[in-house]
Design a protein around this motif. Structure first.
Motif, PDB file in Angstrom:
ATOM      1  N   LYS A 104      40.299  32.122  26.086  1.00 10.49           N
ATOM      2  CA  LYS A 104      39.977  33.483  26.144  1.00 10.49           C
ATOM      3  C   LYS A 104      39.106  33.753  27.192  1.00 10.49           C
ATOM      4  N   ASN A 105      37.728  32.754  27.244  1.00 10.96           N
ATOM      5  CA  ASN A 105      36.679  32.882  28.104  1.00 10.96           C
ATOM      6  C   ASN A 105      37.126  32.628  29.425  1.00 10.96           C
ATOM      7  N   VAL A 106      37.946  31.745  29.975  1.00 14.58           N
ATOM      8  CA  VAL A 106      38.206  31.457  31.091  1.00 14.58           C
ATOM      9  C   VAL A 106      39.242  32.884  31.718  1.00 14.58           C
ATOM     10  N   ILE A 107      39.810  33.370  30.747  1.00 13.92           N
ATOM     11  CA  ILE A 107      40.475  34.876  31.266  1.00 13.92           C
ATOM     12  C   ILE A 107      39.536  35.698  31.496  1.00 13.92           C
ATOM     13  N   THR A 108      38.509  35.951  30.700  1.00 14.84           N
ATOM     14  CA  THR A 108      37.449  37.123  30.847  1.00 14.84           C
ATOM     15  C   THR A 108      36.504  36.646  31.998  1.00 14.84           C
ATOM     16  N   VAL A 109      36.303  35.510  32.378  1.00 14.25           N
ATOM     17  CA  VAL A 109      35.298  35.253  33.140  1.00 14.25           C
ATOM     18  C   VAL A 109      36.126  35.302  34.584  1.00 14.25           C
ATOM     19  N   PHE A 110      37.205  34.710  34.699  1.00 13.14           N
ATOM     20  CA  PHE A 110      37.885  34.982  35.901  1.00 13.14           C
ATOM     21  C   PHE A 110      38.184  36.465  36.527  1.00 13.14           C
ATOM     22  N   LEU A 111      38.709  37.141  35.432  1.00 14.05           N
ATOM     23  CA  LEU A 111      38.635  38.907  35.640  1.00 14.05           C
ATOM     24  C   LEU A 111      37.417  39.363  36.081  1.00 14.05           C
ATOM     25  N   CYS A 112      36.264  38.917  35.640  1.00  9.11           N
ATOM     26  CA  CYS A 112      35.003  39.454  35.777  1.00  9.11           C
ATOM     27  C   CYS A 112      34.659  39.127  37.081  1.00  9.11           C
ATOM     28  N   ILE A 113      34.769  37.818  37.268  1.00  6.43           N
ATOM     29  CA  ILE A 113      34.324  37.509  38.848  1.00  6.43           C
ATOM     30  C   ILE A 113      35.126  38.045  39.783  1.00  6.43           C
ATOM     31  N   SER A 114      36.326  37.994  39.468  1.00  7.29           N
ATOM     32  CA  SER A 114      37.359  38.803  40.787  1.00  7.29           C
ATOM     33  C   SER A 114      37.074  40.196  40.962  1.00  7.29           C
ATOM     34  N   ILE A 115      36.894  40.960  39.687  1.00  6.70           N
ATOM     35  CA  ILE A 115      36.914  42.322  39.958  1.00  6.70           C
ATOM     36  C   ILE A 115      35.219  42.874  40.493  1.00  6.70           C
ATOM     37  N   ASN A 116      34.430  41.889  39.873  1.00 10.22           N
ATOM     38  CA  ASN A 116      32.911  42.408  40.336  1.00 10.22           C
ATOM     39  C   ASN A 116      32.800  41.949  41.759  1.00 10.22           C
ATOM     40  N   TYR A 117      33.532  40.952  42.188  1.00  2.94           N
ATOM     41  CA  TYR A 117      33.280  40.565  43.690  1.00  2.94           C
ATOM     42  C   TYR A 117      34.110  41.765  44.637  1.00  2.94           C
TER      43      TYR A 117
END
Length: 315
Positions: free
Chosen positions: A25-38
Motif C-alpha cells: 500500500k505504501n509503495v503504491i501511494t508513494v509512487f503515485l505521489c512522487i509521479s503526480i507531484n513531479y
C-alpha cells in the motif's frame, strides 16, 4: 490487529495491516505521489517562468488548483506513511497536517467552480471578459476561496481548543479527523457544510455548462472547446466532490463489509484523494497547446529554445 482509539463521546476501532500489505500500500501511494507531484511541480515551474501564464487569470486559477493538489497529495501520503511507521501521532502534529489537507480539499471544488465561471464569461461575454476577469480580481477570488474554506474548518479547531484539556494535545492518536475533532456536533457541522458546498458548486457547474452548450450551437470552435473543458471540469469536480461524502461512503461500505475496513479505506482514499490529482495535468498541461509546448521543455529537461509565445488555445 485491532486497536481501540477511545475518548470522550466516541470510540473508534483502528485496525492494522500485515507487514506485506502495508509495504504494498505504501509503495503504491508513494509512487503515485512522487509521479503526480513531479508533473504538477513542472506545471508550477512552467507557470512561474513565463509571463504569458502569470498574466492570464485562467492559468492563475489553474495553478492555484495544482498547488492545492500538491498540498493535498503530500499531506495524504505523509499521514499514511507515518501511520504505518509510528502508528500514532502527536495530536498537535496531527491537527496541523489535517488542517493543511482539509484546506486544500475544500479549495479544489471551489476553484473548479470559479474556473467554470471564467470559461462561461469568456464565451458568453467575450467583449467584457478582459474587464471582468483581471489578474487582481483573480487573486481576490482566490482569497475568498480560502476564506470560505476557513469558515468551514476553523470552527472545528476553535471548539477543540476550547473543550479539550491540555493533556489531550500532548497525547498520541491514530491521525484521523474523528480522532482529533471529537465533539459529535462537529461531525454534524461538517456534513452540513459539505452539503452546502456540494449544492453551490454543482449548481454553478450546471448553469455554466448549459449556457456554454447553447453558445456552442452557433458552431463556434471556441465555444465547443469551452464546452469540452467544462465537461472535464465536471468529471474532475465529481471526483473532488466525493470528498464531501467520503465518510458516508466509508461508513456505508464498512457496515456492509466490516471485515474489509482496511481495504475499503485504502481504495476509497486512492480514488478520492489521489486519482483526481491526475486530471489537472490533462486538462491544461496536455490539452492546451501553449502550455504543452512550454511544459515539454521542463518535463523532459529539454534545452531547446524553439518554443515561442502564442495565443492560448484552450477556452
Amino acid at each position: 490487529m485491532n486497536v481501540s482509539n477511545t475518548g470522550r463521546n466516541f470510540t473508534t476501532a483502528v485496525y492494522r495491516d500485515t507487514l506485506n500489505t502495508a509495504i504494498i500500500k505504501n509503495v503504491i501511494t508513494v509512487f503515485l505521489c512522487i509521479s503526480i507531484n513531479y508533473i504538477n511541480g513542472m506545471l508550477v515551474h512552467t507557470f512561474r517562468k513565463h509571463q504569458i501564464f502569470s498574466a492570464n487569470p485562467r492559468y492563475i486559477l489553474y495553478i492555484h488548483l495544482v498547488i492545492n493538489d500538491i498540498m493535498l497529495l503530500t499531506m495524504f501520503t505523509l499521514v499514511q506513511v507515518l501511520s504505518y511507521i509510528v502508528f500514532t501521532l502527536n495530536v498537535s502534529l496531527c491537527i496541523v497536517l489535517l488542517m493543511i489537507a482539509i484546506f486544500a480539499n475544500l479549495n479544489n471544488p471551489l476553484t473548479l467552480a470559479v474556473m467554470a465561471i471564467e470559461c462561461y464569461i469568456a464565451i458568453c461575454f467575450p467583449l467584457h471578459h478582459t474587464q471582468i476577469c483581471t489578474v487582481k480580481k483573480t487573486y481576490i477570488v482566490i482569497g475568498l476561496i480560502w476564506a470560505m474554506s476557513a469558515l468551514s474548518i476553523l470552527p472545528d479547531l476553535f471548539v477543540t481548543l476550547a473543550i479539550e484539556s491540555t493533556d489531550f494535545f500532548h497525547s498520541r492518536v491514530f491521525c484521523l479527523r474523528e480522532s482529533v475533532f471529537r465533539n459529535p456536533y462537529l461531525t454534524e457541522k461538517r456534513d452540513i457544510s459539505y452539503i452546502v458546498f456540494l449544492v453551490i458548486v454543482w449548481l454553478t457547474l450546471f448553469y455554466t455548462y448549459f449556457r456554454i452548450l447553447f453558445a456552442a450551437q452557433a458552431a463556434s470552435a471556441d465555444a465547443k472547446k469551452a464546452r469540452n473543458t467544462v465537461l472535464l471540469h465536471g468529471f474532475q469536480l465529481l471526483l473532488c466532490m466525493l470528498t464531501y461524502v467520503f465518510h458516508l461512503i466509508i461508513n456505508g461500505l464498512t457496515y456492509l463489509f466490516p471485515k474489509g475496513v482496511l481495504a475499503i479505506r485504502f481504495t476509497i482514499a486512492i480514488f478520492v484523494q489521489v486519482l483526481p490529482r491526475l486530471l489537472s495535468p490533462v486538462v491544461y498541461g496536455l490539452r492546451d497547446k501553449t502550455f504543452r509546448q512550454y511544459l515539454k521543455r521542463y518535463l523532459f529537461c529539454s534545452t531547446s529554445d524553439e518554443t515561442r509565445p502564442q495565443k492560448t488555445q484552450l477556452q
